[in-house]
Design an enzyme around this catalytic site. Sequence first.
Site, short mmCIF file in Angstrom:
data_model
loop_
_atom_site.label_atom_id
_atom_site.label_comp_id
_atom_site.label_asym_id
_atom_site.label_seq_id
_atom_site.Cartn_x
_atom_site.Cartn_y
_atom_site.Cartn_z
NE ARG A 177 -33.94 77.72 -89.68
CZ ARG A 177 -33.08 78.67 -89.35
NH1 ARG A 177 -31.84 78.64 -89.79
NH2 ARG A 177 -33.43 79.64 -88.56
CG HIS A 210 -38.54 95.93 -84.48
ND1 HIS A 210 -37.78 95.12 -85.29
CD2 HIS A 210 -38.73 97.09 -85.17
CE1 HIS A 210 -37.53 95.75 -86.43
NE2 HIS A 210 -38.10 96.95 -86.37
C1 GRF Z 1 -31.51 95.41 -80.16
O1 GRF Z 1 -31.44 96.61 -80.85
C2 GRF Z 1 -32.85 94.77 -80.36
O2 GRF Z 1 -33.89 95.70 -80.41
C3 GRF Z 1 -32.67 94.12 -81.68
O3 GRF Z 1 -31.36 93.60 -81.63
C4 GRF Z 1 -30.57 94.36 -80.75
C5 GRF Z 1 -29.99 93.44 -79.72
O4 GRF Z 1 -29.05 94.04 -78.91
N1 GRF Z 1 -33.74 93.18 -81.96
P1 GRF Z 1 -28.50 93.29 -77.62
O5 GRF Z 1 -27.97 91.93 -78.05
O6 GRF Z 1 -29.63 93.17 -76.62
O7 GRF Z 1 -27.40 94.17 -77.11
#
Ligand code: GRF
Length: 207
Positions: free
Chosen positions: A66, A110
């Site tokens: 890691r 998020h």
């Molecule tokens: C989104 O829902 C984001 O909020 C979360 O992961 C997802 C990513 O989707 N952290 P994408 O790859 O942008 O389509």
Amino acid sequence: MLKIVVCVSGGGTNLQAIIDGIADGTITNTEIVGVISNNKNAYALERAKKAGISAVCISPKDYETREIFNDALLNGVLSLKPDLIVLAGFLVNIPPQMIQAFRNRIINIHPSLIPSFCGVGCYGLKVHEKALARGVKVSGATVHFVDEGTDTGPIIMQKAVEVMQGDTPEVLQRRIMEQAEWVILPKTIDLLANGKILVEDNAVYIK
Ligand code: GRF
């Protein structure tokens, strides 16, 4: 010009919202200098290539430990000389040395209203499963700066989205993306690019 690196793991719809926002002028003074994925099969890499953006895969699977991966990730980012790192569905723990090097210069999206449905292990569809299991009537999305915790950094912007009766996690996920994520992530980048965001003692002010 704000130089950004976008880190991705999956479909890349948020990356696409940034690419489109720059193209249509919703996001100003901003250039994507590179896209980094930890997953070589991420469709986000295709989206970057189609937009003519340099895109690389830096996967933990290709490194013995890691620590070596963390160094490679940090070096990959540093080589692009970004002003801001945007985590757009990036399912990797950000190494502490990267957080220190880019204090208040890493943002994450998020898919809930933090502090609800967030923290260790709460990502992807699990967020929406938990929201539906709890029976909330409103969920949404949050853009925040990244600190050493999981989803604990200063909150920059949030947008609420209604939960409808009969929603499945997939349906709710899609509505939150369309109505919140693809709106507030580009908006935050535009504000940052124009010097309109101030962070003081963990609180964020929009000028
Ligand atoms: C989104 O829902 C984001 O909020 C979360 O992961 C997802 C990513 O989707 N952290 P994408 O790859 O942008 O389509």
